[in-house]
Write an enzyme that holds these catalytic residues in place. Structure first.
Site, short mmCIF file in Angstrom:
data_model
loop_
_atom_site.label_atom_id
_atom_site.label_comp_id
_atom_site.label_asym_id
_atom_site.label_seq_id
_atom_site.Cartn_x
_atom_site.Cartn_y
_atom_site.Cartn_z
N ARG A 95 0.81 -1.22 0.00
CA ARG A 95 0.00 0.00 0.00
C ARG A 95 0.84 1.27 0.00
NH1 ARG A 95 -1.95 -2.82 5.27
NH2 ARG A 95 -1.72 -4.37 3.70
N ASP A 98 -1.28 3.44 4.72
CA ASP A 98 -2.21 2.72 5.60
C ASP A 98 -2.31 3.53 6.88
OD1 ASP A 98 -3.85 0.66 6.54
OD2 ASP A 98 -2.16 -0.45 7.38
N ASP A 100 -4.34 3.47 10.50
CA ASP A 100 -5.19 2.68 11.39
C ASP A 100 -5.44 3.45 12.67
OD1 ASP A 100 -5.43 0.37 9.80
OD2 ASP A 100 -3.50 -0.38 10.49
#
Length: 162
Positions: A95, A98, A100
């Site tokens: 990716r 990312d 989170d």
């Protein structure tokens, strides 16, 4: 919108393109996001992908002071991922970015879009090491962060220049 300010922690990672440059840019973008009053970043780390393949990741954790509710903050994070070309062709694909949401104050949430605290963060060196840099006295699931780190010492992680 709530006016209470909450400390949230966000994991950042990238393993496509110039990961460090991407993380520096997204940290600036977080600072410019409505509803986020302060952003503090951990040092950057290099880690091998976990349960995935592809190039090494550049990882960090950011502490955010925000009055955005958890799902609104998640929406802002996903919008930034999309701006950086994030694609999800399959689970754990490499990716460009990312983001989170790891912790949102003391909030415990089990929503179809978001689980808080993040359910696997205590198993990941790429989360725990930078998180400890920002909050060394933090406890997760009733255990000090150093206890969790002791259990994942086999995961290779290297601090790099930010």
């Amino acid at each position: 919108m709530s006016t209470a300010i909450v400390r949230a922690y966000v994991g950042l990672g990238a393993n496509l393109g110039d990961g460090a440059a991407t993380l520096r840019r997204v940290l600036d973008q977080l600072r410019e996001t409505d509803g986020i009053m302060a952003v503090t970043a951990s040092p950057f780390y290099r880690t091998a992908p976990v349960e995935a393949s592809g190039p090494d990741f550049t990882n960090a954790v950011a502490a955010l002071d925000t009055h955005l509710p958890p799902l609104a903050l998640l929406d802002a994070l996903q919008a930034l991922e999309n701006q950086h070309g994030r694609e999800r062709p399959y689970k754990n694909a490499p990716r460009t970015l990312d983001l989170d949401l790891l912790l949102y104050g003391d909030t415990v949430l089990d929503h179809e879009r978001l689980t808080l605290p993040h359910p696997r963060m205590h198993l990941r060196a790429f989360v725990l090491m930078p998180l400890r840099d920002l909050a060394p006295g933090l406890s997760l699931q009733g255990k000090p962060i150093d206890d969790w780190i002791g259990a994942i010492r086999d995961q290779p992680i290297e601090r790099i220049a930010s």
